[in-house]
Design a protein around this motif. Structure first.
Motif, PDB file in Angstrom:
ATOM      1  N   UNK A   1       0.846  -1.206   0.000  1.00  0.00           N
ATOM      2  CA  UNK A   1       0.000   0.000   0.000  1.00  0.00           C
ATOM      3  C   UNK A   1       0.878   1.253   0.000  1.00  0.00           C
ATOM      4  N   UNK A   2       1.929   1.246   0.813  1.00  0.00           N
ATOM      5  CA  UNK A   2       2.826   2.402   0.889  1.00  0.00           C
ATOM      6  C   UNK A   2       3.585   2.578  -0.421  1.00  0.00           C
ATOM      7  N   UNK A   3       4.028   1.465  -1.032  1.00  0.00           N
ATOM      8  CA  UNK A   3       4.743   1.550  -2.311  1.00  0.00           C
ATOM      9  C   UNK A   3       3.844   2.116  -3.406  1.00  0.00           C
ATOM     10  N   UNK A   4       2.581   1.727  -3.425  1.00  0.00           N
ATOM     11  CA  UNK A   4       1.634   2.257  -4.402  1.00  0.00           C
ATOM     12  C   UNK A   4       1.438   3.749  -4.173  1.00  0.00           C
ATOM     13  N   UNK A   5       1.274   4.145  -2.914  1.00  0.00           N
ATOM     14  CA  UNK A   5       1.073   5.567  -2.583  1.00  0.00           C
ATOM     15  C   UNK A   5       2.288   6.401  -2.975  1.00  0.00           C
ATOM     16  N   UNK A   6       3.479   5.818  -2.854  1.00  0.00           N
ATOM     17  CA  UNK A   6       4.716   6.540  -3.194  1.00  0.00           C
ATOM     18  C   UNK A   6       5.054   6.468  -4.674  1.00  0.00           C
ATOM     19  N   UNK A   7       4.267   5.701  -5.438  1.00  0.00           N
ATOM     20  CA  UNK A   7       4.540   5.544  -6.864  1.00  0.00           C
ATOM     21  C   UNK A   7       5.717   4.627  -7.129  1.00  0.00           C
ATOM     22  N   UNK A   8       6.069   3.781  -6.188  1.00  0.00           N
ATOM     23  CA  UNK A   8       7.220   2.889  -6.309  1.00  0.00           C
ATOM     24  C   UNK A   8       6.838   1.449  -6.586  1.00  0.00           C
ATOM     25  N   UNK A   9       5.553   1.146  -6.760  1.00  0.00           N
ATOM     26  CA  UNK A   9       5.114  -0.219  -6.997  1.00  0.00           C
ATOM     27  C   UNK A   9       5.084  -0.465  -8.499  1.00  0.00           C
ATOM     28  N   UNK A  10       5.885  -1.448  -8.981  1.00  0.00           N
ATOM     29  CA  UNK A  10       5.913  -1.697 -10.430  1.00  0.00           C
ATOM     30  C   UNK A  10       4.630  -2.388 -10.893  1.00  0.00           C
ATOM     31  N   UNK A  11       4.053  -1.860 -11.959  1.00  0.00           N
ATOM     32  CA  UNK A  11       2.848  -2.453 -12.528  1.00  0.00           C
ATOM     33  C   UNK A  11       3.199  -3.014 -13.902  1.00  0.00           C
ATOM     34  N   UNK A  12       3.017  -4.313 -14.074  1.00  0.00           N
ATOM     35  CA  UNK A  12       3.299  -4.973 -15.346  1.00  0.00           C
ATOM     36  C   UNK A  12       1.968  -5.192 -16.058  1.00  0.00           C
ATOM     37  N   UNK A  13       1.632  -4.270 -16.938  1.00  0.00           N
ATOM     38  CA  UNK A  13       0.334  -4.315 -17.624  1.00  0.00           C
ATOM     39  C   UNK A  13       0.172  -5.594 -18.437  1.00  0.00           C
ATOM     40  N   UNK A  14       1.255  -6.078 -19.042  1.00  0.00           N
ATOM     41  CA  UNK A  14       1.171  -7.298 -19.848  1.00  0.00           C
ATOM     42  C   UNK A  14       0.830  -8.494 -18.960  1.00  0.00           C
ATOM     43  N   UNK A  15       1.440  -8.567 -17.790  1.00  0.00           N
ATOM     44  CA  UNK A  15       1.164  -9.678 -16.861  1.00  0.00           C
ATOM     45  C   UNK A  15      -0.289  -9.632 -16.391  1.00  0.00           C
ATOM     46  N   UNK A  16      -0.793  -8.448 -16.103  1.00  0.00           N
ATOM     47  CA  UNK A  16      -2.182  -8.290 -15.665  1.00  0.00           C
ATOM     48  C   UNK A  16      -3.124  -8.714 -16.784  1.00  0.00           C
ATOM     49  N   UNK A  17      -2.835  -8.279 -18.004  1.00  0.00           N
ATOM     50  CA  UNK A  17      -3.676  -8.631 -19.151  1.00  0.00           C
ATOM     51  C   UNK A  17      -3.683 -10.136 -19.382  1.00  0.00           C
ATOM     52  N   UNK A  18      -2.495 -10.748 -19.323  1.00  0.00           N
ATOM     53  CA  UNK A  18      -2.410 -12.201 -19.507  1.00  0.00           C
ATOM     54  C   UNK A  18      -3.231 -12.937 -18.456  1.00  0.00           C
ATOM     55  N   UNK A  19      -3.154 -12.473 -17.234  1.00  0.00           N
ATOM     56  CA  UNK A  19      -3.887 -13.112 -16.144  1.00  0.00           C
ATOM     57  C   UNK A  19      -5.401 -13.000 -16.346  1.00  0.00           C
ATOM     58  N   UNK A  20      -5.846 -11.841 -16.774  1.00  0.00           N
ATOM     59  CA  UNK A  20      -7.278 -11.636 -17.009  1.00  0.00           C
ATOM     60  C   UNK A  20      -7.775 -12.559 -18.120  1.00  0.00           C
ATOM     61  N   UNK A  21      -7.024 -12.629 -19.223  1.00  0.00           N
ATOM     62  CA  UNK A  21      -7.438 -13.488 -20.328  1.00  0.00           C
ATOM     63  C   UNK A  21      -7.361 -14.963 -19.960  1.00  0.00           C
ATOM     64  N   UNK A  22      -6.396 -15.319 -19.124  1.00  0.00           N
ATOM     65  CA  UNK A  22      -6.278 -16.702 -18.671  1.00  0.00           C
ATOM     66  C   UNK A  22      -7.504 -17.087 -17.832  1.00  0.00           C
ATOM     67  N   UNK A  23      -7.912 -16.202 -16.921  1.00  0.00           N
ATOM     68  CA  UNK A  23      -9.098 -16.445 -16.120  1.00  0.00           C
ATOM     69  C   UNK A  23     -10.353 -16.518 -16.977  1.00  0.00           C
ATOM     70  N   UNK A  24     -10.453 -15.608 -17.942  1.00  0.00           N
ATOM     71  CA  UNK A  24     -11.602 -15.601 -18.845  1.00  0.00           C
ATOM     72  C   UNK A  24     -11.664 -16.889 -19.641  1.00  0.00           C
ATOM     73  N   UNK A  25     -10.515 -17.337 -20.131  1.00  0.00           N
ATOM     74  CA  UNK A  25     -10.449 -18.572 -20.923  1.00  0.00           C
ATOM     75  C   UNK A  25     -10.897 -19.769 -20.075  1.00  0.00           C
ATOM     76  N   UNK A  26     -10.487 -19.795 -18.814  1.00  0.00           N
ATOM     77  CA  UNK A  26     -10.867 -20.898 -17.924  1.00  0.00           C
ATOM     78  C   UNK A  26     -12.378 -20.887 -17.670  1.00  0.00           C
ATOM     79  N   UNK A  27     -12.975 -19.705 -17.571  1.00  0.00           N
ATOM     80  CA  UNK A  27     -14.407 -19.605 -17.343  1.00  0.00           C
ATOM     81  C   UNK A  27     -15.211 -20.085 -18.557  1.00  0.00           C
ATOM     82  N   UNK A  28     -14.667 -19.883 -19.746  1.00  0.00           N
ATOM     83  CA  UNK A  28     -15.397 -20.222 -20.964  1.00  0.00           C
ATOM     84  C   UNK A  28     -15.333 -21.704 -21.290  1.00  0.00           C
ATOM     85  N   UNK A  29     -14.510 -22.464 -20.592  1.00  0.00           N
ATOM     86  CA  UNK A  29     -14.400 -23.907 -20.860  1.00  0.00           C
ATOM     87  C   UNK A  29     -15.551 -24.659 -20.288  1.00  0.00           C
TER      88      UNK A  29
END
Length: 100
Positions: free
Chosen positions: A72-100
């Motif tokens: 929480x503190x790292x996010x507030x300080x702007x020091x938390x790395x966000x990997x948009x590609x990893x987040x996107x992959x995870x979302x699509x992976x979850x979506x794919x699992x739901x559609x099976x």
């Protein structure tokens, strides 16, 4: 190196019922067509339910509160790395699992 899974050494379960005096008995068997719930039932007394709730409350939250605070503190300080590609992959992976 990964050890192979050996299915020949799988532990065998031996279900047993517990009598009210605390001794083990023979496994209960459901009759064909009879729901399992008619054979095995568990009911906690009100006192046991309260004790279980108290133990869970005493154990604290089921997560690392200190780690959450650091993130929480790292996010507030702007020091938390966000990997948009990893987040996107995870979302699509979850979506794919739901559609099976």
């Amino acid at each position: 190196m990964v050890d192979p899974i050996n299915s020949s050494n799988v532990a065998k379960l031996r279900p047993q019922t517990v009598q009210t005096d605390g001794t083990a008995g023979t496994p209960a068997r459901a009759q064909p067509g009879q729901p399992v719930s008619a054979v095995d039932q568990v009911r906690l007394s009100d006192a046991a339910s309260v004790k279980m709730a108290e133990r869970m409350a005493d154990a604290g939250p089921p997560f690392d509160a200190a780690r959450v605070s650091r993130i929480r503190q790292a996010v507030a300080d702007g020091q938390y790395p966000v990997d948009a590609q990893r987040i996107t992959d995870s979302i699509f992976q979850d979506y794919s699992a739901l559609m099976r």
